[in-house]
Design a protein around this motif. Structure first.
Motif, PDB file in Angstrom:
ATOM      1  N   SER A  38     -32.305 138.072  -7.268  1.00  0.00           N
ATOM      2  CA  SER A  38     -32.381 138.989  -6.274  1.00  0.00           C
ATOM      3  C   SER A  38     -33.321 138.551  -4.887  1.00  0.00           C
ATOM      4  O   SER A  38     -33.126 138.613  -3.837  1.00  0.00           O
ATOM      5  CB  SER A  38     -32.624 140.414  -6.828  1.00  0.00           C
ATOM      6  OG  SER A  38     -32.663 141.235  -5.499  1.00  0.00           O
ATOM      7  N   SER A  39     -34.413 138.187  -5.566  1.00  0.00           N
ATOM      8  CA  SER A  39     -35.477 137.428  -4.605  1.00  0.00           C
ATOM      9  C   SER A  39     -35.040 136.305  -3.852  1.00  0.00           C
ATOM     10  O   SER A  39     -34.956 136.241  -2.705  1.00  0.00           O
ATOM     11  CB  SER A  39     -36.873 137.371  -5.397  1.00  0.00           C
ATOM     12  OG  SER A  39     -37.304 138.462  -5.713  1.00  0.00           O
ATOM     13  N   ILE A  40     -34.251 135.367  -4.753  1.00  0.00           N
ATOM     14  CA  ILE A  40     -33.697 134.422  -4.221  1.00  0.00           C
ATOM     15  C   ILE A  40     -32.532 134.530  -3.212  1.00  0.00           C
ATOM     16  O   ILE A  40     -32.686 133.874  -2.046  1.00  0.00           O
ATOM     17  CB  ILE A  40     -33.137 133.306  -5.287  1.00  0.00           C
ATOM     18  CG1 ILE A  40     -34.257 132.895  -6.144  1.00  0.00           C
ATOM     19  CG2 ILE A  40     -32.115 132.267  -4.620  1.00  0.00           C
ATOM     20  CD1 ILE A  40     -33.876 132.206  -7.362  1.00  0.00           C
ATOM     21  N   ASP A  41     -31.978 135.463  -3.275  1.00  0.00           N
ATOM     22  CA  ASP A  41     -30.782 136.078  -2.640  1.00  0.00           C
ATOM     23  C   ASP A  41     -31.243 136.706  -1.293  1.00  0.00           C
ATOM     24  O   ASP A  41     -30.851 136.118  -0.122  1.00  0.00           O
ATOM     25  CB  ASP A  41     -29.864 137.313  -3.095  1.00  0.00           C
ATOM     26  CG  ASP A  41     -29.027 136.695  -4.304  1.00  0.00           C
ATOM     27  OD1 ASP A  41     -28.782 135.402  -4.746  1.00  0.00           O
ATOM     28  OD2 ASP A  41     -28.374 137.433  -5.032  1.00  0.00           O
ATOM     29  N   ASN A  42     -32.317 137.224  -1.289  1.00  0.00           N
ATOM     30  CA  ASN A  42     -32.888 137.779   0.163  1.00  0.00           C
ATOM     31  C   ASN A  42     -33.833 136.489   0.543  1.00  0.00           C
ATOM     32  O   ASN A  42     -33.550 136.466   1.921  1.00  0.00           O
ATOM     33  CB  ASN A  42     -34.163 138.754  -0.263  1.00  0.00           C
ATOM     34  CG  ASN A  42     -33.730 139.876  -0.934  1.00  0.00           C
ATOM     35  OD1 ASN A  42     -32.653 140.668  -0.699  1.00  0.00           O
ATOM     36  ND2 ASN A  42     -34.841 140.695  -1.650  1.00  0.00           N
ATOM     37  N   ILE A  43     -34.181 135.516   0.071  1.00  0.00           N
ATOM     38  CA  ILE A  43     -34.782 134.334   0.544  1.00  0.00           C
ATOM     39  C   ILE A  43     -33.579 133.626   1.334  1.00  0.00           C
ATOM     40  O   ILE A  43     -33.811 133.089   2.694  1.00  0.00           O
ATOM     41  CB  ILE A  43     -35.500 133.514  -0.235  1.00  0.00           C
ATOM     42  CG1 ILE A  43     -36.760 134.283  -0.628  1.00  0.00           C
ATOM     43  CG2 ILE A  43     -35.898 132.189   0.321  1.00  0.00           C
ATOM     44  CD1 ILE A  43     -37.704 133.701  -1.948  1.00  0.00           C
ATOM     45  N   ASP A  44     -32.485 133.466   0.686  1.00  0.00           N
ATOM     46  CA  ASP A  44     -31.393 132.660   1.240  1.00  0.00           C
ATOM     47  C   ASP A  44     -30.878 133.188   2.667  1.00  0.00           C
ATOM     48  O   ASP A  44     -30.527 132.743   3.651  1.00  0.00           O
ATOM     49  CB  ASP A  44     -30.208 132.749   0.029  1.00  0.00           C
ATOM     50  CG  ASP A  44     -30.721 131.631  -0.882  1.00  0.00           C
ATOM     51  OD1 ASP A  44     -31.607 130.723  -0.780  1.00  0.00           O
ATOM     52  OD2 ASP A  44     -29.811 131.547  -1.840  1.00  0.00           O
ATOM     53  N   ALA A  45     -30.704 134.755   2.630  1.00  0.00           N
ATOM     54  CA  ALA A  45     -30.302 135.616   3.726  1.00  0.00           C
ATOM     55  C   ALA A  45     -31.169 135.270   4.909  1.00  0.00           C
ATOM     56  O   ALA A  45     -31.050 135.141   5.908  1.00  0.00           O
ATOM     57  CB  ALA A  45     -30.265 137.095   3.244  1.00  0.00           C
ATOM     58  N   THR A  46     -32.709 135.254   4.585  1.00  0.00           N
ATOM     59  CA  THR A  46     -33.594 135.095   5.621  1.00  0.00           C
ATOM     60  C   THR A  46     -33.404 133.629   6.160  1.00  0.00           C
ATOM     61  O   THR A  46     -33.407 133.532   7.244  1.00  0.00           O
ATOM     62  CB  THR A  46     -35.048 135.397   5.075  1.00  0.00           C
ATOM     63  OG1 THR A  46     -34.924 136.564   4.499  1.00  0.00           O
ATOM     64  CG2 THR A  46     -36.140 135.193   6.180  1.00  0.00           C
ATOM     65  N   VAL A  48     -30.625 131.646   6.366  1.00  0.00           N
ATOM     66  CA  VAL A  48     -29.707 131.804   7.344  1.00  0.00           C
ATOM     67  C   VAL A  48     -29.980 132.295   8.583  1.00  0.00           C
ATOM     68  O   VAL A  48     -29.449 131.702   9.767  1.00  0.00           O
ATOM     69  CB  VAL A  48     -28.347 132.416   6.603  1.00  0.00           C
ATOM     70  CG1 VAL A  48     -27.317 132.839   7.631  1.00  0.00           C
ATOM     71  CG2 VAL A  48     -27.996 131.603   5.354  1.00  0.00           C
ATOM     72  N   PHE A  49     -30.865 133.305   8.561  1.00  0.00           N
ATOM     73  CA  PHE A  49     -30.965 134.191   9.870  1.00  0.00           C
ATOM     74  C   PHE A  49     -31.868 133.356  10.736  1.00  0.00           C
ATOM     75  O   PHE A  49     -31.973 133.165  12.137  1.00  0.00           O
ATOM     76  CB  PHE A  49     -31.421 135.498   9.951  1.00  0.00           C
ATOM     77  CG  PHE A  49     -30.195 136.460   9.530  1.00  0.00           C
ATOM     78  CD1 PHE A  49     -29.395 136.997  10.467  1.00  0.00           C
ATOM     79  CD2 PHE A  49     -30.137 136.912   8.358  1.00  0.00           C
ATOM     80  CE1 PHE A  49     -28.576 137.779  10.423  1.00  0.00           C
ATOM     81  CE2 PHE A  49     -29.040 137.890   7.915  1.00  0.00           C
ATOM     82  CZ  PHE A  49     -28.253 138.393   9.056  1.00  0.00           C
ATOM     83  N   LEU A  50     -33.075 132.557   9.823  1.00  0.00           N
ATOM     84  CA  LEU A  50     -33.897 131.648  10.730  1.00  0.00           C
ATOM     85  C   LEU A  50     -33.222 130.653  11.238  1.00  0.00           C
ATOM     86  O   LEU A  50     -33.579 130.172  12.394  1.00  0.00           O
ATOM     87  CB  LEU A  50     -34.953 131.455   9.829  1.00  0.00           C
ATOM     88  CG  LEU A  50     -36.040 132.360   9.461  1.00  0.00           C
ATOM     89  CD1 LEU A  50     -36.935 132.027   8.118  1.00  0.00           C
ATOM     90  CD2 LEU A  50     -36.855 132.692  10.497  1.00  0.00           C
ATOM     91  N   LEU A  51     -32.283 129.848  10.491  1.00  0.00           N
ATOM     92  CA  LEU A  51     -31.601 128.800  11.013  1.00  0.00           C
ATOM     93  C   LEU A  51     -30.728 129.328  12.267  1.00  0.00           C
ATOM     94  O   LEU A  51     -30.713 128.324  13.215  1.00  0.00           O
ATOM     95  CB  LEU A  51     -30.797 128.016   9.913  1.00  0.00           C
ATOM     96  CG  LEU A  51     -31.295 127.410   8.904  1.00  0.00           C
ATOM     97  CD1 LEU A  51     -30.395 126.957   7.609  1.00  0.00           C
ATOM     98  CD2 LEU A  51     -31.926 126.193   9.477  1.00  0.00           C
ATOM     99  N   ALA A  52     -30.095 130.455  12.271  1.00  0.00           N
ATOM    100  CA  ALA A  52     -29.413 130.723  13.510  1.00  0.00           C
ATOM    101  C   ALA A  52     -30.125 131.107  14.730  1.00  0.00           C
ATOM    102  O   ALA A  52     -29.779 130.520  15.703  1.00  0.00           O
ATOM    103  CB  ALA A  52     -28.739 132.340  13.088  1.00  0.00           C
ATOM    104  N   GLU A  53     -31.417 131.426  14.577  1.00  0.00           N
ATOM    105  CA  GLU A  53     -32.436 131.467  15.644  1.00  0.00           C
ATOM    106  C   GLU A  53     -32.805 130.080  16.183  1.00  0.00           C
ATOM    107  O   GLU A  53     -32.976 129.944  17.314  1.00  0.00           O
ATOM    108  CB  GLU A  53     -33.646 132.361  15.173  1.00  0.00           C
ATOM    109  CG  GLU A  53     -33.234 133.887  15.088  1.00  0.00           C
ATOM    110  CD  GLU A  53     -32.813 134.559  16.254  1.00  0.00           C
ATOM    111  OE1 GLU A  53     -33.363 134.314  17.558  1.00  0.00           O
ATOM    112  OE2 GLU A  53     -31.785 135.289  16.396  1.00  0.00           O
ATOM    113  N   ARG A  54     -32.902 129.307  15.121  1.00  0.00           N
ATOM    114  CA  ARG A  54     -33.321 127.953  15.412  1.00  0.00           C
ATOM    115  C   ARG A  54     -32.203 127.344  16.217  1.00  0.00           C
ATOM    116  O   ARG A  54     -32.689 126.715  17.258  1.00  0.00           O
ATOM    117  CB  ARG A  54     -33.629 127.188  14.139  1.00  0.00           C
ATOM    118  CG  ARG A  54     -34.299 125.882  14.571  1.00  0.00           C
ATOM    119  CD  ARG A  54     -34.541 125.078  13.273  1.00  0.00           C
ATOM    120  NE  ARG A  54     -35.352 123.838  13.490  1.00  0.00           N
ATOM    121  CZ  ARG A  54     -34.958 122.663  14.067  1.00  0.00           C
ATOM    122  NH1 ARG A  54     -33.928 122.762  14.878  1.00  0.00           N
ATOM    123  NH2 ARG A  54     -36.041 121.682  14.278  1.00  0.00           N
TER     124      ARG A  54
END
Length: 165
Positions: A38-46, A48-54
């Motif tokens: 579950s923690s890994i899933d949260n990190i993966d989602a983060t 993705v959003f960080l890459l989108a911002e980049r």
């Protein structure tokens, strides 16, 4: 779907408890495994959003470069960034070689996007040169109805180009 992901469903459903280990592992071990995942899933989602911002930021760089006819890549910047990321990775106890591979992948995508933006910008510039004064691409002369799929109001990009398509 990629070959690697051929076992994934075609829809957007996600089962955080999905595992080929279900029923084969002690329930307490499975519960701990799912908690960590579950923690890994949260990190993966983060990520993705960080890459989108980049990529939103690098897209702005691409438009600036295209407008000023600058090259898509900047080897000096890339070298400095790789050295910086390798150093940060070592400090974070992440394999610097992995960090470099990851950054090289991102840089490759950014350059690909910058090249697409530049091509689109160049095509729009050539189309503008070929028009008569007051004519709008894809519209009636002087009406302001733009039909050029590559350039939208206020210079906003075609979503396909922005997505790197």
């Amino acid at each position: 779907m990629t070959e690697q992901n051929s076992l994934l469903p075609d829809d957007d459903s996600f089962d955080p408890a999905a595992s080929s280990l279900a029923g084969q592992v002690d329930p307490a071990v499975m519960a701990e495994l799912l908690s960590i995942r579950s923690s890994i899933d949260n990190i993966d989602a983060t990520l993705v959003f960080l890459l989108a911002e980049r990529f939103k930021a690098t897209q702005k760089v691409g438009f600036l470069k295209a407008a000023h006819k600058l090259p898509a890549g900047d080897p000096g910047r890339e070298t400095a960034q790789i050295a910086r990321l390798r150093r940060l990775a070592a400090e974070a106890q992440l394999d610097p070689a992995f960090a470099e591979k990851f950054l090289n992948f991102i840089i490759g995508e950014v350059i690909r996007h910058h090249e697409a933006i530049a091509e689109n910008h160049e095509a729009a510039a050539h189309a503008a040169e070929d028009r008569h004064p007051g004519e709008v691409p894809g519209g009636d002369p002087g009406t302001g109805s733009a039909g050029d799929p590559g350039v939208r109001a206020a210079g906003s990009p075609d979503p396909a180009v922005a997505a790197g398509a």
